[in-house]
Write a protein that holds these residues in place. Structure first.
Motif, PDB file in Angstrom:
ATOM      1  N   GLY A 193       1.571   6.788  -6.856  1.00 20.69           N
ATOM      2  CA  GLY A 193       0.453   7.481  -7.469  1.00 20.69           C
ATOM      3  C   GLY A 193      -0.835   6.691  -7.534  1.00 20.69           C
ATOM      4  O   GLY A 193      -1.860   7.202  -8.005  1.00 20.69           O
ATOM      5  N   ALA A 194      -0.815   5.435  -7.074  1.00 21.36           N
ATOM      6  CA  ALA A 194      -2.060   4.670  -7.000  1.00 21.36           C
ATOM      7  C   ALA A 194      -2.906   5.212  -5.851  1.00 21.36           C
ATOM      8  O   ALA A 194      -2.405   5.900  -4.952  1.00 21.36           O
ATOM      9  N   VAL A 234       0.846  -1.199   0.000  1.00 18.36           N
ATOM     10  CA  VAL A 234       0.000   0.000   0.000  1.00 18.36           C
ATOM     11  C   VAL A 234       0.876   1.241   0.000  1.00 18.36           C
ATOM     12  O   VAL A 234       0.651   2.187  -0.770  1.00 18.36           O
ATOM     13  N   GLU A 235       1.895   1.240   0.860  1.00 19.73           N
ATOM     14  CA  GLU A 235       2.791   2.401   0.945  1.00 19.73           C
ATOM     15  C   GLU A 235       3.534   2.606  -0.372  1.00 19.73           C
ATOM     16  O   GLU A 235       3.618   3.730  -0.894  1.00 19.73           O
ATOM     17  N   ILE A 236       4.079   1.530  -0.928  1.00 20.53           N
ATOM     18  CA  ILE A 236       4.844   1.626  -2.170  1.00 20.53           C
ATOM     19  C   ILE A 236       3.970   2.123  -3.311  1.00 20.53           C
ATOM     20  O   ILE A 236       4.348   3.028  -4.065  1.00 20.53           O
ATOM     21  N   ALA A 288       7.847   0.694  -8.924  1.00 20.78           N
ATOM     22  CA  ALA A 288       7.775   1.587  -7.768  1.00 20.78           C
ATOM     23  C   ALA A 288       8.818   1.197  -6.727  1.00 20.78           C
ATOM     24  O   ALA A 288       9.336   2.056  -6.007  1.00 20.78           O
ATOM     25  N   VAL A 289       9.132  -0.088  -6.630  1.00 25.01           N
ATOM     26  CA  VAL A 289      10.183  -0.535  -5.716  1.00 25.01           C
ATOM     27  C   VAL A 289      11.551  -0.191  -6.275  1.00 25.01           C
ATOM     28  O   VAL A 289      12.415   0.370  -5.595  1.00 25.01           O
ATOM     29  N   LYS A 290      11.769  -0.527  -7.563  1.00 26.77           N
ATOM     30  CA  LYS A 290      13.068  -0.275  -8.193  1.00 26.77           C
ATOM     31  C   LYS A 290      12.847  -0.073  -9.688  1.00 26.77           C
ATOM     32  O   LYS A 290      12.637  -1.046 -10.416  1.00 26.77           O
ATOM     33  N   PRO A 291      12.872   1.163 -10.164  1.00 25.94           N
ATOM     34  CA  PRO A 291      12.625   1.412 -11.593  1.00 25.94           C
ATOM     35  C   PRO A 291      13.574   0.613 -12.481  1.00 25.94           C
ATOM     36  O   PRO A 291      14.784   0.552 -12.237  1.00 25.94           O
TER      37      PRO A 291
END
Length: 479
Positions: free
Chosen positions: A45-46, A38-40, A264-267
């Motif tokens: 932008g979600a 949820v945080e990530i 979102a974790v690692k582009p």
């Protein structure tokens, strides 16, 4: 080898599926994200609604696709087995979580073991047309899930230097798995430079729900430098719409959510778009992975991967037949050929899988090497140029020549290039077959299996490495 000549979807169809998937993500969203997810995702932008579901705007999805890794290498421990993913390049390999082994002699099933998994890895090492080993069975003789996960890594890596795929039961097990992989690689830096294992991650529970613990596993694997397979495995008519188009649309929506999550974790982290919708026999509720519908599902998914321009994988080559018989042959060949022609980057389940993913067969794995060889010849297609049109040969043979092409220089020069020859498939005449004692296909596969497994693994770990691993982890395979 590039595929992509077969396109079951029109360009308009692809656009319709894409826009329907975006609408599903924006208006329905996914439930059950872990707190970390949820945080990530919300930071990316979600939006989390009052119902707890995470929703994704089309703009967010498009931005994440722009960040996504478009091509990458799935490394083997031996660089000769590296797989270049991207475009319409096709690779075939094993996959699954079968709970049984097929005993072809007794025509029955028994529980799969860690020794069976190790033996499968050793066989795959010897098969030219099986390009990777994703764990095809679970080690039912190991009750502790952490030990099962770690022993699965050990059994596969001690048997093959091709790329392997593996799942983890719990988030912390991924951290232990990474420690083991560092030891096998010779250190964390060596592992990160050439990660030879990918995480098979069922990050969603169709329809449109996150799998909480699997998402946490995925986060740990991404941070540990491991490529991930974003696996959505809905069953058409049960956990996905019953129509082929609907099942593909839901799988695409779920995997697009995964693309947002990963980037979102690692582009730019290497991730495989794993749309794996499965067919269902609506008369009985049984899986039908050997059906024509399954071949269409996976081939359509291949087109969607190419539309998004990111590496993808789906199921192909599994069968519903319980034994390596004629039914298995037509079921395995149908989806292996169609997915290859469609340009599917990673054809999972392509070898050895029976009984709608419940049974794995070493002999069928061996026979699949011939089958996939023929499928790859179909994928390669027809080369048309001045040499292959062969007008010069026609003139030479027909105008004062021998009147046939047997033994001509051109025929001899191209016999290995133009034709694929089976290693176990039988092309004898009935007379020759009778004179040779009527050789049996399954018996020959058994003999080849026994010959491979009678020798020590040529890729076993160095004794000092093996000793260190066994001192740190409880390894169940005997030395």
């Amino acid at each position: 080898m590039p595929g992509g000549r077969y396109r079951p979807l029109t360009d308009a169809d692809v656009q319709k599926i894409h826009h329907a998937a975006l609408e599903a993500l924006e208006t329905i969203g996914l439930a059950d994200a872990p707190p970390s997810g949820v945080e990530i995702l919300t930071k990316a932008g979600a939006v989390q609604g009052d119902d707890g579901r995470i929703r994704f705007s089309p703009a967010l999805v498009e931005d994440s696709l722009a960040l996504a890794c478009k091509s990458f290498t799935l490394h083997g421990r031996d660089p000769r087995h590296d797989l270049e993913l991207g475009g319409a390049r096709v690779h075939y390999g094993t996959a699954g979580a079968a709970v049984n082994m097929v005993d072809v002699d007794g025509r029955n099933y028994r529980h799969s073991t860690v020794q069976d998994l190790h033996d499968a890895a050793r066989i795959v090492q010897q098969l030219d047309n099986v390009h990777f080993l994703q764990r095809p069975m679970v080690c039912r003789d190991i009750e502790d899930n952490r030990e099962m996960d770690l022993n699965s890594i050990y059994a596969c890596c001690a048997g093959t230097t091709k790329h392997i795929g593996m799942s983890f039961s719990e988030p912390d097990f991924a951290l232990s798995g990474l420690e083991l992989l560092h030891m096998i690689a010779g250190g964390e830096d060596a592992w990160r430079a050439r990660p030879f294992m990918s995480n098979t991650n069922c990050f969603v529970v169709p329809p449109l729900k996150f799998a909480t613990e699997a998402c946490q596993v995925m986060e740990n694997c991404i941070r540990g430098g491991m490529p991930v397979l974003l696996l959505s495995a809905g069953m058409a008519g049960a956990t996905a719409p019953s129509t082929v188009a609907g099942a593909i649309t839901q799988a695409v929506a779920e995997c697009l959510a995964g693309v947002v999550y990963v980037n979102a974790v690692k582009p730019g982290h290497p991730a495989i778009f794993g749309t794996w919708p499965f067919g269902l026999d609506l008369r009985t509720g049984a899986m039908c992975v050997g059906s024509g519908e399954q071949a269409l599902l996976s081939s359509g998914c291949a087109q969607m991967h190419q539309f998004y321009g990111i590496p993808g994988g789906a199921a192909g080559g599994a069968c519903d037949s319980k034994l390596p018989d004629m039914q298995a042959g037509w079921e395995q060949m149908c989806s292996n050929v169609m997915t290859g022609l469609a340009g599917l980057n990673m054809v999972y389940e392509a070898a050895g899988m029976h009984a709608s993913l419940l049974g794995f067969c070493h002999e069928s794995l061996i026979l699949s090497d011939d089958l996939i060889g023929q499928a790859m010849r179909c994928v390669r297609g027809i080369e048309v140029d001045d040499e292959t049109l062969a007008l010069d040969q026609m003139r030479e043979v027909c105008l004062g020549g021998p009147g046939h092409y047997l033994g001509t220089g051109q025929t001899m020069a191209r016999m290995e290039r133009d034709h694929v020859y089976p290693s176990l498939g039988n092309r004898m005449s009935p007379k020759e077959w009778d004179e040779m004692g009527k050789p049996d296909l399954i018996a020959n596969a058994i003999a080849k299996k026994e010959a491979i497994l009678s020798q020590p693994s040529p890729v076993a770990f160095e004794p000092s490495v093996d000793q260190d691993i066994r001192a740190r982890f409880n390894i169940h395979l005997p030395r």
